[in-house]
Design an enzyme around this catalytic site. Structure first.
Site, PDB file in Angstrom:
ATOM      1  N   THR A  48       0.899  -1.090   0.030  1.00 36.94           N
ATOM      2  CA  THR A  48      -0.118  -0.158   0.027  1.00 36.94           C
ATOM      3  C   THR A  48       0.791   1.192   0.045  1.00 36.94           C
ATOM      4  O   THR A  48       1.626   1.352   0.828  1.00 36.94           O
ATOM      5  CB  THR A  48      -0.788  -0.032   1.333  1.00 36.94           C
ATOM      6  N   GLY A  70       2.684   0.857   5.461  1.00 37.60           N
ATOM      7  CA  GLY A  70       3.581   0.646   6.605  1.00 37.60           C
ATOM      8  C   GLY A  70       5.083   0.834   6.212  1.00 37.60           C
ATOM      9  O   GLY A  70       5.971   0.697   7.038  1.00 37.60           O
ATOM     10  N   GLN A  71       5.455   1.491   5.270  1.00 39.02           N
ATOM     11  CA  GLN A  71       6.727   1.687   4.735  1.00 39.02           C
ATOM     12  C   GLN A  71       7.242   2.826   5.432  1.00 39.02           C
ATOM     13  O   GLN A  71       6.562   3.866   5.844  1.00 39.02           O
ATOM     14  CB  GLN A  71       6.901   2.082   3.049  1.00 39.02           C
ATOM     15  N   LYS A  72       8.625   2.888   5.773  1.00 38.94           N
ATOM     16  CA  LYS A  72       9.203   3.621   6.662  1.00 38.94           C
ATOM     17  C   LYS A  72       8.834   5.128   6.330  1.00 38.94           C
ATOM     18  O   LYS A  72       8.524   6.197   7.090  1.00 38.94           O
ATOM     19  CB  LYS A  72      10.692   3.701   6.636  1.00 38.94           C
ATOM     20  N   ILE A  74       6.239   6.333   4.729  1.00 32.51           N
ATOM     21  CA  ILE A  74       4.750   6.682   4.887  1.00 32.51           C
ATOM     22  C   ILE A  74       4.550   6.884   6.280  1.00 32.51           C
ATOM     23  O   ILE A  74       3.444   7.593   6.686  1.00 32.51           O
ATOM     24  CB  ILE A  74       4.001   5.601   4.121  1.00 32.51           C
TER      25      ILE A  74
END
Length: 182
Positions: A48, A70-72, A74
Site C-alpha cells: 500500500t 507501513g513503509q518507513k 509513509i
C-alpha cells in the site's frame, strides 16, 4: 452488566459507526486482513503506497477501516489519520524476527500520541500458518504489551491467508469498545 445484557443492548441499538485504524510495518498483512474483514477475495496484494478505506458491515456495526501503508517513508503521515479513531488494529508479521524490535518501537510511539490516548488496541499476530511464526504470547512479551495500562488491549493469533482468528477477535474488540461507551 453481563455479556448477554451487552449483546441484547447492542442488538436493539442502531448500527454504530466505528473508525478502525489498521497499522503496522510494511508486509505485515494489513491489506489482506482488511480484505478478509470486508469479505473480499484476497489475491496477490501489492504494498500500500498511501491508504485504503473499506466499510465493513456487521450485525450491529459499520466499521470504517483505514489501512495505511507501513513503509518507513509513509509512517510520518500516519498522524494525519488519528482523528476520531475508535479502535487501533496493529498487525505484526509473526515470522519477521529481525523487525520485532522495530515494530515494538513504532507501536510505542503510536500509543504515545495524544489523539490516540485510551483507544483500545487489537494486535493481530499474523501469518500463524507459517512454521517459523512466533506465538501471540511470545510477541506480546517481546513488545511488552503487558505494561500497557492506559488502554484495553488484546493480542490475537491469526492468519490472513487462512482467515483463522480474524472474525472472533474483531467481535471481542467491538464488545470491549461497546462496554467502554457505557
Amino acid at each position: 452488566m453481563g455479556l448477554l445484557d451487552l449483546l441484547r443492548k447492542m442488538k436493539s441499538a442502531p448500527k454504530q459507526q466505528i473508525r478502525v485504524l489498521l497499522l503496522g510495518l510494511d508486509n505485515a498483512g494489513k491489506t489482506t486482513i482488511m480484505k478478509v474483514l470486508a469479505k473480499e477475495e484476497h489475491t496477490k496484494t501489492t504494498p500500500t503506497q498511501g491508504f485504503n478505506v473499506k466499510s465493513v458491515v456487521t450485525n450491529s456495526w459499520n466499521l470504517n477501516v483505514w489501512d495505511i501503508g507501513g513503509q518507513k517513508a509513509i509512517r510520518t503521515y500516519w498522524k494525519n489519520y488519528f482523528d476520531n479513531t475508535d479502535i487501533i488494529i496493529w498487525v505484526v508479521d509473526s515470522t519477521d524476527n529481525p523487525r520485532f524490535e522495530e515494530t515494538g518501537m513504532e507501536l510505542d510511539e503510536l500509543l504515545d500520541e495524544e489523539k490516540l490516548k485510551g483507544v483500545p488496541l487489537l494486535v493481530y499476530a499474523n501469518k500463524q500458518d507459517l512454521l517459523n511464526a512466533k506465538t501471540a504470547s511470545e510477541i506480546a512479551e517481546m513488545m511488552n504489551l503487558q505494561t500497557l495500562r492506559d488502554r484495553v488491549w488484546q493480542i490475537q493469533a491469526c492468519s490472513a491467508m487462512t482467515k483463522e482468528g480474524l472474525t472472533v477477535s474483531i467481535g471481542v474488540s467491538l464488545l470491549v469498545y461497546a462496554n467502554k461507551q457505557d
